[in-house]
Design a protein around this motif. Structure first.
Motif, PDB file in Angstrom:
ATOM      1  N   VAL A   1     -14.589 -84.145  29.855  1.00 31.11           N
ATOM      2  CA  VAL A   1     -14.479 -85.412  30.580  1.00 31.11           C
ATOM      3  C   VAL A   1     -14.017 -85.126  32.008  1.00 31.11           C
ATOM      4  CG1 VAL A   1     -13.419 -87.706  30.611  1.00 31.11           C
ATOM      5  CG2 VAL A   1     -13.907 -86.599  28.422  1.00 31.11           C
ATOM      6  N   GLY A   2     -14.938 -84.661  32.831  1.00 29.04           N
ATOM      7  CA  GLY A   2     -14.639 -84.414  34.232  1.00 29.04           C
ATOM      8  C   GLY A   2     -13.352 -83.644  34.422  1.00 29.04           C
ATOM      9  N   ALA A   3     -12.490 -84.137  35.326  1.00 27.50           N
ATOM     10  CA  ALA A   3     -11.228 -83.481  35.642  1.00 27.50           C
ATOM     11  C   ALA A   3     -10.232 -83.502  34.484  1.00 27.50           C
ATOM     12  CB  ALA A   3     -10.602 -84.133  36.874  1.00 27.50           C
ATOM     13  N   LEU A   4     -10.459 -84.355  33.485  1.00 27.90           N
ATOM     14  CA  LEU A   4      -9.568 -84.387  32.317  1.00 27.90           C
ATOM     15  C   LEU A   4      -9.788 -83.180  31.415  1.00 27.90           C
ATOM     16  CD1 LEU A   4      -9.753 -88.139  31.208  1.00 27.90           C
ATOM     17  CD2 LEU A   4      -7.956 -87.025  32.549  1.00 27.90           C
ATOM     18  N   GLY A   5     -10.919 -82.495  31.570  1.00 27.22           N
ATOM     19  CA  GLY A   5     -11.227 -81.332  30.744  1.00 27.22           C
ATOM     20  C   GLY A   5     -11.719 -81.724  29.366  1.00 27.22           C
ATOM     21  N   ASP A   6     -11.683 -80.770  28.446  1.00 27.90           N
ATOM     22  CA  ASP A   6     -12.151 -81.010  27.088  1.00 27.90           C
ATOM     23  C   ASP A   6     -11.217 -81.964  26.362  1.00 27.90           C
ATOM     24  OD1 ASP A   6     -14.302 -79.356  27.399  1.00 27.90           O
ATOM     25  OD2 ASP A   6     -13.452 -77.671  26.292  1.00 27.90           O
ATOM     26  N   ARG A   7     -11.804 -82.977  25.750  1.00 29.27           N
ATOM     27  CA  ARG A   7     -11.046 -83.953  24.957  1.00 29.27           C
ATOM     28  C   ARG A   7     -11.662 -84.034  23.573  1.00 29.27           C
ATOM     29  NH1 ARG A   7      -7.687 -87.210  28.423  1.00 29.27           N
ATOM     30  NH2 ARG A   7      -6.803 -87.898  26.455  1.00 29.27           N
ATOM     31  N   GLU A   8     -10.802 -84.137  22.570  1.00 33.49           N
ATOM     32  CA  GLU A   8     -11.247 -84.278  21.189  1.00 33.49           C
ATOM     33  C   GLU A   8     -11.360 -85.764  20.857  1.00 33.49           C
ATOM     34  OE1 GLU A   8     -11.951 -81.685  19.110  1.00 33.49           O
ATOM     35  OE2 GLU A   8     -11.522 -80.325  20.794  1.00 33.49           O
ATOM     36  N   PHE A   9     -12.474 -86.162  20.276  1.00 34.77           N
ATOM     37  CA  PHE A   9     -12.696 -87.539  19.853  1.00 34.77           C
ATOM     38  C   PHE A   9     -13.016 -87.548  18.368  1.00 34.77           C
ATOM     39  CE2 PHE A   9     -13.647 -87.576  24.365  1.00 34.77           C
ATOM     40  CZ  PHE A   9     -13.008 -88.733  24.797  1.00 34.77           C
ATOM     41  N   ARG A  10     -12.314 -88.380  17.625  1.00 33.62           N
ATOM     42  CA  ARG A  10     -12.601 -88.550  16.209  1.00 33.62           C
ATOM     43  C   ARG A  10     -13.804 -89.478  16.040  1.00 33.62           C
ATOM     44  NH1 ARG A  10      -7.072 -90.739  14.102  1.00 33.62           N
ATOM     45  NH2 ARG A  10      -6.936 -91.391  16.253  1.00 33.62           N
ATOM     46  N   ALA A  11     -14.491 -89.349  14.927  1.00 35.59           N
ATOM     47  CA  ALA A  11     -15.549 -90.301  14.613  1.00 35.59           C
ATOM     48  C   ALA A  11     -14.899 -91.668  14.434  1.00 35.59           C
ATOM     49  CB  ALA A  11     -16.277 -89.887  13.339  1.00 35.59           C
ATOM     50  N   GLY A  12     -15.580 -92.702  14.856  1.00 31.94           N
ATOM     51  CA  GLY A  12     -15.055 -94.057  14.733  1.00 31.94           C
ATOM     52  C   GLY A  12     -15.491 -94.887  15.914  1.00 31.94           C
TER      53      GLY A  12
END
Length: 142
Positions: free
Chosen positions: A20-31
């Motif tokens: 996510v751009g400058a936020l870097g890698d982000r983990e998202f759960r299914a939902g």
């Protein structure tokens, strides 16, 4: 009216790691995720159509945090609720973060204000859609 505040309800069919751009890698759960944004700039609510195009794979450019999530192949827009003519972005974001069953995604989509986040997660999509409608004062579905 072509300007206002909108919330996208996004379904993520499978867990994902998204840069996510400058936020870097982000983990998202299914939902389900509810992202609240404002449409007071050029084009107003045309921004929502731009988000729809990106989610459908018809656009590549990412400008906002939510664009990175929408660009993932397992993500799609489930619903859009908007409030025309009112800048209630932060109020809606705070209301959604206070709903039972939602969790904030810290630092997401709130880089131009002092909110913790403008994105919340919930497992139950129907409950999240109802919460979004309440937060918008039963705003119009688009």
């Amino acid at each position: 009216m072509t300007e206002g505040t909108y919330t996208l309800v996004v379904e993520l069919a499978a867990p994902a790691t998204v840069e996510v751009g400058a936020l870097g890698d982000r983990e998202f759960r299914a939902g389900y995720y509810a992202y609240t944004g404002s449409a007071f700039g050029p084009g107003g609510f045309a921004r929502v159509e731009r988000h729809r195009e990106l989610a459908a794979g018809e656009r590549d450019a990412r400008h906002w945090h939510v664009d990175y999530l929408l660009g993932h192949p397992d993500a799609g827009i489930d619903a859009v609720v908007r409030t025309a003519g009112a800048d209630v972005e932060c109020a809606v974001g705070r209301a959604l973060a206070g709903e039972d069953g939602t969790e904030r995604v810290e630092g997401f989509g709130a880089s131009d204000c002092d909110c913790d986040s403008h994105l919340v997660y919930a497992e139950d999509g129907a409950a999240l859609r109802r919460a979004v409608e309440r937060a918008h004062g039963n705003g119009e579905r688009a």
